[in-house]
Design a protein around this motif. Structure first.
Motif, short mmCIF file in Angstrom:
data_model
loop_
_atom_site.label_atom_id
_atom_site.label_comp_id
_atom_site.label_asym_id
_atom_site.label_seq_id
_atom_site.Cartn_x
_atom_site.Cartn_y
_atom_site.Cartn_z
N LEU A 11 0.85 -1.18 0.00
CA LEU A 11 0.00 0.00 0.00
C LEU A 11 0.89 1.23 0.00
CD1 LEU A 11 -2.81 1.28 0.23
CD2 LEU A 11 -2.61 1.03 2.71
N ILE A 12 0.76 2.06 -1.03
CA ILE A 12 1.52 3.30 -1.14
C ILE A 12 0.54 4.45 -1.01
CG2 ILE A 12 3.00 4.73 -2.59
CD1 ILE A 12 3.93 2.11 -3.94
N ILE A 13 0.80 5.33 -0.05
CA ILE A 13 -0.07 6.49 0.16
C ILE A 13 0.71 7.74 -0.25
CG2 ILE A 13 -1.41 7.82 1.80
CD1 ILE A 13 -1.65 5.29 3.50
N ASP A 14 0.21 8.43 -1.27
CA ASP A 14 0.82 9.66 -1.75
C ASP A 14 0.27 10.82 -0.93
OD1 ASP A 14 1.63 11.94 -3.11
OD2 ASP A 14 1.37 11.03 -5.08
N MET A 15 1.13 11.48 -0.18
CA MET A 15 0.72 12.53 0.75
C MET A 15 1.05 13.94 0.26
SD MET A 15 -0.35 10.73 3.51
CE MET A 15 -0.11 11.71 4.98
N ARG A 16 1.39 14.09 -1.03
CA ARG A 16 1.84 15.39 -1.54
C ARG A 16 0.85 16.53 -1.34
NH1 ARG A 16 3.40 13.84 -7.50
NH2 ARG A 16 1.60 12.53 -7.08
N GLU A 17 -0.44 16.23 -1.32
CA GLU A 17 -1.44 17.29 -1.20
C GLU A 17 -2.02 17.41 0.20
OE1 GLU A 17 -4.28 17.37 -4.36
OE2 GLU A 17 -2.79 16.73 -5.82
N VAL A 18 -1.44 16.69 1.16
CA VAL A 18 -1.94 16.73 2.54
C VAL A 18 -1.14 17.76 3.32
CG1 VAL A 18 -2.31 15.39 4.65
CG2 VAL A 18 -2.58 14.29 2.40
N GLU A 19 -1.82 18.82 3.75
CA GLU A 19 -1.15 19.89 4.50
C GLU A 19 -1.33 19.77 6.01
OE1 GLU A 19 0.91 22.20 3.46
OE2 GLU A 19 0.76 21.44 1.40
N TYR A 20 -2.31 18.97 6.42
CA TYR A 20 -2.62 18.83 7.85
C TYR A 20 -3.04 17.39 8.12
CZ TYR A 20 -5.32 19.07 12.17
OH TYR A 20 -5.79 18.85 13.43
N ILE A 21 -2.59 16.84 9.22
CA ILE A 21 -3.04 15.51 9.61
C ILE A 21 -3.41 15.53 11.09
CG2 ILE A 21 -0.71 14.63 10.09
CD1 ILE A 21 -1.80 11.95 8.80
N SER A 22 -4.59 15.03 11.39
CA SER A 22 -5.08 14.98 12.77
C SER A 22 -4.74 13.63 13.40
CB SER A 22 -6.59 15.19 12.79
OG SER A 22 -7.23 14.07 12.18
N SER A 23 -5.07 13.49 14.66
CA SER A 23 -4.84 12.21 15.33
C SER A 23 -5.68 11.11 14.68
CB SER A 23 -5.14 12.32 16.82
OG SER A 23 -6.49 12.70 17.02
N ALA A 24 -6.84 11.46 14.17
CA ALA A 24 -7.68 10.47 13.48
C ALA A 24 -6.99 9.98 12.21
CB ALA A 24 -9.04 11.07 13.15
N GLY A 25 -6.38 10.89 11.48
CA GLY A 25 -5.65 10.51 10.27
C GLY A 25 -4.45 9.63 10.60
N LEU A 26 -3.77 9.95 11.68
CA LEU A 26 -2.64 9.13 12.12
C LEU A 26 -3.09 7.72 12.51
CD1 LEU A 26 -0.64 11.72 14.25
CD2 LEU A 26 0.00 10.79 12.02
N ARG A 27 -4.25 7.64 13.17
CA ARG A 27 -4.78 6.32 13.55
C ARG A 27 -5.08 5.47 12.32
NH1 ARG A 27 -7.48 9.34 17.49
NH2 ARG A 27 -9.38 9.38 16.28
N VAL A 28 -5.63 6.09 11.29
CA VAL A 28 -5.93 5.35 10.06
C VAL A 28 -4.65 4.84 9.42
CG1 VAL A 28 -6.82 5.57 7.70
CG2 VAL A 28 -8.12 6.52 9.62
N ILE A 29 -3.63 5.68 9.38
CA ILE A 29 -2.35 5.27 8.78
C ILE A 29 -1.72 4.13 9.59
CG2 ILE A 29 0.03 6.02 8.37
CD1 ILE A 29 -1.18 8.71 7.43
#
Length: 70
Positions: A11-29
């Motif tokens: 699984l490759i996640i391209d994060m180039r357009e992500v400017e902010y990540i919350s704790s919820a986003g970190l949990r998903v990753i």
């Protein structure tokens, strides 16, 4: 979180357009990372400075496979 397809090798996640990540986003990753451990794993690609800072401050840079662009 939806199940990751059983036939996915990596699984490759391209994060180039992500400017902010919350704790919820970190949990998903982290959940995706754990789900992919028996396979070829998860790769984060193209982290922005803000997201990279959060991942480093949380220590997730030590467990996640981060592809550094040059």
């Amino acid at each position: 979180m939806r199940e990751i397809e059983n036939d996915a090798d990596k699984l490759i996640i391209d994060m180039r357009e992500v400017e902010y990540i919350s704790s919820a986003g970190l949990r998903v990753i982290v959940a995706a990372h754990r789900a992919m451990l028996p396979k070829n794993g998860l790769v984060l690609r193209g982290l922005t400075k803000n997201v990279s800072t959060v991942i480093n401050l949380t220590g997730f840079n030590k467990i996640l496979n981060i592809e550094v662009s040059q």
